[in-house]
Design a protein around this motif. Sequence first.
Motif, PDB file in Angstrom:
ATOM      1  N   HIS A 173       0.840  -1.183   0.000  1.00  0.00           N
ATOM      2  CA  HIS A 173       0.000   0.000   0.000  1.00  0.00           C
ATOM      3  C   HIS A 173       0.886   1.247   0.000  1.00  0.00           C
ATOM      4  CE1 HIS A 173      -3.742  -2.141   0.487  1.00  0.00           C
ATOM      5  NE2 HIS A 173      -3.326  -2.731   1.591  1.00  0.00           N
ATOM      6  N   SER A 174       0.375   2.326  -0.521  1.00  0.00           N
ATOM      7  CA  SER A 174       1.120   3.582  -0.548  1.00  0.00           C
ATOM      8  C   SER A 174       1.520   3.985   0.864  1.00  0.00           C
ATOM      9  CB  SER A 174       0.256   4.680  -1.185  1.00  0.00           C
ATOM     10  OG  SER A 174       0.918   5.918  -1.151  1.00  0.00           O
ATOM     11  N   GLY A 175       2.783   4.351   1.034  1.00  0.00           N
ATOM     12  CA  GLY A 175       3.276   4.786   2.334  1.00  0.00           C
ATOM     13  C   GLY A 175       3.811   3.674   3.202  1.00  0.00           C
ATOM     14  N   THR A 176       3.684   2.423   2.761  1.00  0.00           N
ATOM     15  CA  THR A 176       4.203   1.292   3.528  1.00  0.00           C
ATOM     16  C   THR A 176       5.680   1.080   3.214  1.00  0.00           C
ATOM     17  OG1 THR A 176       2.044   0.193   3.520  1.00  0.00           O
ATOM     18  CG2 THR A 176       3.962  -1.176   4.006  1.00  0.00           C
ATOM     19  N   SER A 177       6.499   0.977   4.244  1.00  0.00           N
ATOM     20  CA  SER A 177       7.932   0.771   4.053  1.00  0.00           C
ATOM     21  C   SER A 177       8.229  -0.698   3.770  1.00  0.00           C
ATOM     22  CB  SER A 177       8.698   1.204   5.308  1.00  0.00           C
ATOM     23  OG  SER A 177       8.496   2.579   5.588  1.00  0.00           O
ATOM     24  N   LEU A 178       9.279  -0.948   3.011  1.00  0.00           N
ATOM     25  CA  LEU A 178       9.708  -2.326   2.787  1.00  0.00           C
ATOM     26  C   LEU A 178      10.182  -2.920   4.106  1.00  0.00           C
ATOM     27  CD1 LEU A 178      11.689  -2.136  -0.591  1.00  0.00           C
ATOM     28  CD2 LEU A 178       9.252  -2.490  -0.206  1.00  0.00           C
ATOM     29  N   PRO A 179       9.809  -4.149   4.406  1.00  0.00           N
ATOM     30  CA  PRO A 179      10.151  -4.747   5.704  1.00  0.00           C
ATOM     31  C   PRO A 179      11.642  -4.812   5.992  1.00  0.00           C
ATOM     32  CG  PRO A 179       8.482  -6.060   4.586  1.00  0.00           C
ATOM     33  CD  PRO A 179       8.963  -5.047   3.599  1.00  0.00           C
ATOM     34  N   PHE A 180      12.472  -4.902   4.924  1.00  0.00           N
ATOM     35  CA  PHE A 180      13.904  -5.118   5.129  1.00  0.00           C
ATOM     36  C   PHE A 180      14.767  -4.088   4.397  1.00  0.00           C
ATOM     37  CE2 PHE A 180      11.658  -9.200   5.308  1.00  0.00           C
ATOM     38  CZ  PHE A 180      11.820  -9.450   6.669  1.00  0.00           C
ATOM     39  N   GLY A 181      14.231  -2.899   4.195  1.00  0.00           N
ATOM     40  CA  GLY A 181      15.033  -1.822   3.628  1.00  0.00           C
ATOM     41  C   GLY A 181      15.611  -2.141   2.272  1.00  0.00           C
ATOM     42  N   PHE A 182      14.803  -2.748   1.395  1.00  0.00           N
ATOM     43  CA  PHE A 182      15.240  -3.204   0.074  1.00  0.00           C
ATOM     44  C   PHE A 182      16.405  -4.180   0.242  1.00  0.00           C
ATOM     45  CE2 PHE A 182      16.750  -2.708  -4.398  1.00  0.00           C
ATOM     46  CZ  PHE A 182      15.554  -3.068  -5.005  1.00  0.00           C
ATOM     47  N   GLY A 183      16.150  -5.191   1.054  1.00  0.00           N
ATOM     48  CA  GLY A 183      17.192  -6.148   1.374  1.00  0.00           C
ATOM     49  C   GLY A 183      16.822  -7.575   1.025  1.00  0.00           C
ATOM     50  N   ALA A 184      17.352  -8.515   1.788  1.00  0.00           N
ATOM     51  CA  ALA A 184      17.120  -9.934   1.534  1.00  0.00           C
ATOM     52  C   ALA A 184      17.216 -10.709   2.846  1.00  0.00           C
ATOM     53  CB  ALA A 184      18.131 -10.479   0.528  1.00  0.00           C
ATOM     54  N   VAL A 185      16.451 -11.792   2.920  1.00  0.00           N
ATOM     55  CA  VAL A 185      16.404 -12.660   4.094  1.00  0.00           C
ATOM     56  C   VAL A 185      17.010 -14.007   3.708  1.00  0.00           C
ATOM     57  CG1 VAL A 185      14.892 -13.813   5.758  1.00  0.00           C
ATOM     58  CG2 VAL A 185      14.315 -11.518   4.923  1.00  0.00           C
ATOM     59  N   TYR A 186      17.856 -14.565   4.571  1.00  0.00           N
ATOM     60  CA  TYR A 186      18.584 -15.785   4.245  1.00  0.00           C
ATOM     61  C   TYR A 186      18.232 -16.889   5.235  1.00  0.00           C
ATOM     62  CZ  TYR A 186      21.215 -12.459   1.448  1.00  0.00           C
ATOM     63  OH  TYR A 186      21.561 -11.487   0.546  1.00  0.00           O
ATOM     64  N   LEU A 187      17.702 -17.996   4.711  1.00  0.00           N
ATOM     65  CA  LEU A 187      17.335 -19.156   5.529  1.00  0.00           C
ATOM     66  C   LEU A 187      18.415 -20.225   5.419  1.00  0.00           C
ATOM     67  CD1 LEU A 187      14.619 -17.630   5.198  1.00  0.00           C
ATOM     68  CD2 LEU A 187      13.492 -19.847   5.114  1.00  0.00           C
ATOM     69  N   TYR A 188      18.691 -20.862   6.542  1.00  0.00           N
ATOM     70  CA  TYR A 188      19.676 -21.937   6.613  1.00  0.00           C
ATOM     71  C   TYR A 188      19.029 -23.171   7.244  1.00  0.00           C
ATOM     72  CZ  TYR A 188      23.709 -19.088   5.258  1.00  0.00           C
ATOM     73  OH  TYR A 188      24.608 -18.330   4.550  1.00  0.00           O
ATOM     74  N   ALA A 189      19.665 -24.317   7.090  1.00  0.00           N
ATOM     75  CA  ALA A 189      19.145 -25.562   7.670  1.00  0.00           C
ATOM     76  C   ALA A 189      20.267 -26.594   7.725  1.00  0.00           C
ATOM     77  CB  ALA A 189      17.979 -26.099   6.833  1.00  0.00           C
ATOM     78  N   PHE A 190      20.015 -27.689   8.430  1.00  0.00           N
ATOM     79  CA  PHE A 190      20.914 -28.838   8.383  1.00  0.00           C
ATOM     80  C   PHE A 190      20.549 -29.668   7.155  1.00  0.00           C
ATOM     81  CE2 PHE A 190      20.853 -28.279  13.151  1.00  0.00           C
ATOM     82  CZ  PHE A 190      22.145 -27.772  13.224  1.00  0.00           C
ATOM     83  N   VAL A 191      21.528 -29.966   6.320  1.00  0.00           N
ATOM     84  CA  VAL A 191      21.313 -30.767   5.116  1.00  0.00           C
ATOM     85  C   VAL A 191      22.025 -32.096   5.310  1.00  0.00           C
ATOM     86  CG1 VAL A 191      21.615 -30.928   2.621  1.00  0.00           C
ATOM     87  CG2 VAL A 191      21.147 -28.702   3.681  1.00  0.00           C
ATOM     88  N   THR A 192      21.256 -33.182   5.368  1.00  0.00           N
ATOM     89  CA  THR A 192      21.822 -34.517   5.555  1.00  0.00           C
ATOM     90  C   THR A 192      21.802 -35.270   4.229  1.00  0.00           C
ATOM     91  OG1 THR A 192      19.701 -35.536   6.135  1.00  0.00           O
ATOM     92  CG2 THR A 192      20.941 -34.491   7.918  1.00  0.00           C
ATOM     93  N   GLU A 193      22.015 -36.571   4.271  1.00  0.00           N
ATOM     94  CA  GLU A 193      22.063 -37.353   3.042  1.00  0.00           C
ATOM     95  C   GLU A 193      20.746 -37.341   2.281  1.00  0.00           C
ATOM     96  OE1 GLU A 193      24.514 -38.950   1.354  1.00  0.00           O
ATOM     97  OE2 GLU A 193      25.799 -37.868   2.758  1.00  0.00           O
ATOM     98  N   ASN A 194      19.635 -37.292   3.007  1.00  0.00           N
ATOM     99  CA  ASN A 194      18.352 -37.409   2.313  1.00  0.00           C
ATOM    100  C   ASN A 194      17.260 -36.483   2.845  1.00  0.00           C
ATOM    101  OD1 ASN A 194      17.851 -38.601   4.751  1.00  0.00           O
ATOM    102  ND2 ASN A 194      17.507 -40.662   3.933  1.00  0.00           N
ATOM    103  N   THR A 195      17.649 -35.481   3.626  1.00  0.00           N
ATOM    104  CA  THR A 195      16.615 -34.606   4.158  1.00  0.00           C
ATOM    105  C   THR A 195      17.186 -33.247   4.542  1.00  0.00           C
ATOM    106  OG1 THR A 195      14.780 -34.490   5.732  1.00  0.00           O
ATOM    107  CG2 THR A 195      16.880 -35.282   6.569  1.00  0.00           C
ATOM    108  N   VAL A 196      16.287 -32.324   4.788  1.00  0.00           N
ATOM    109  CA  VAL A 196      16.611 -30.996   5.315  1.00  0.00           C
ATOM    110  C   VAL A 196      15.857 -30.846   6.618  1.00  0.00           C
ATOM    111  CG1 VAL A 196      16.253 -28.526   4.987  1.00  0.00           C
ATOM    112  CG2 VAL A 196      17.048 -29.906   3.078  1.00  0.00           C
ATOM    113  N   LYS A 197      16.529 -30.401   7.664  1.00  0.00           N
ATOM    114  CA  LYS A 197      15.841 -30.272   8.940  1.00  0.00           C
ATOM    115  C   LYS A 197      16.288 -29.027   9.692  1.00  0.00           C
ATOM    116  CE  LYS A 197      19.021 -33.431  11.366  1.00  0.00           C
ATOM    117  NZ  LYS A 197      19.121 -34.668  12.165  1.00  0.00           N
TER     118      LYS A 197
END
Length: 207
Positions: A173-197
């Motif tokens: 909406h007009s006047g709403t600021s970007l949540p992350f200042g025109f940025g990016a969010v990075y997700l991480y996880a444990f990666v095993t042989e056959n899954t992500v957790k």
Amino acid sequence: MRDLKILKEREACMLFQTCENDSGNGWIGGNAPAYFDDKSELFREIGSDYHFYLCFVNPLDKNNMFSVFIPKEYENRISKNIYPNCSLYVFEHPVSKESLDSTYTEFGIVKHYISEGIFASEEQAFETPFLIKFGGNPFHIQEEEYYYIELEKDGYCFLCQIDEDGYPSGLFHSGTSLPFGFGAVYLYAFVTENTVKNPIVGYWQYS
């Protein structure tokens, strides 16, 4: 779990954008998934007020999806933006429809659906606007090692990033600021042989 090589070989990735029609892959804005209707204890434990940001189906497991929640107050985001004290949260849970409950809704965002993913090489991804880049390597705004060094020490691997450069026109909406200042969010996880957790939000960066 399929296509784990995009998290191991890191030569390709999947790109997601927004779309007008429901592709069954999730949404940004709008209400949180109905899964959270009876999960208020999750946020009581966190101890802060949160907005729903987006959710998307795990491309490696179509029975589950990831939902990202962000602190309502920008100060609570910027003051804790790096692991192990990042204030953003991601939850993996069974695929769920959108709730009728607006408890976690950020009304400054106009709901858009998330498209089907397309495979791309890392080079193609660098030249293609995207909302979500799943797999491959992170594209950083700030190339500073301190963002991810503790994550890697603790065994986490890059999972995906959500990039504000991929927002469509009309998302806010007009006047709403970007949540992350025109940025990016990075997700991480444990990666095993056959899954992500244990997916987590590792950090977010801004321009």
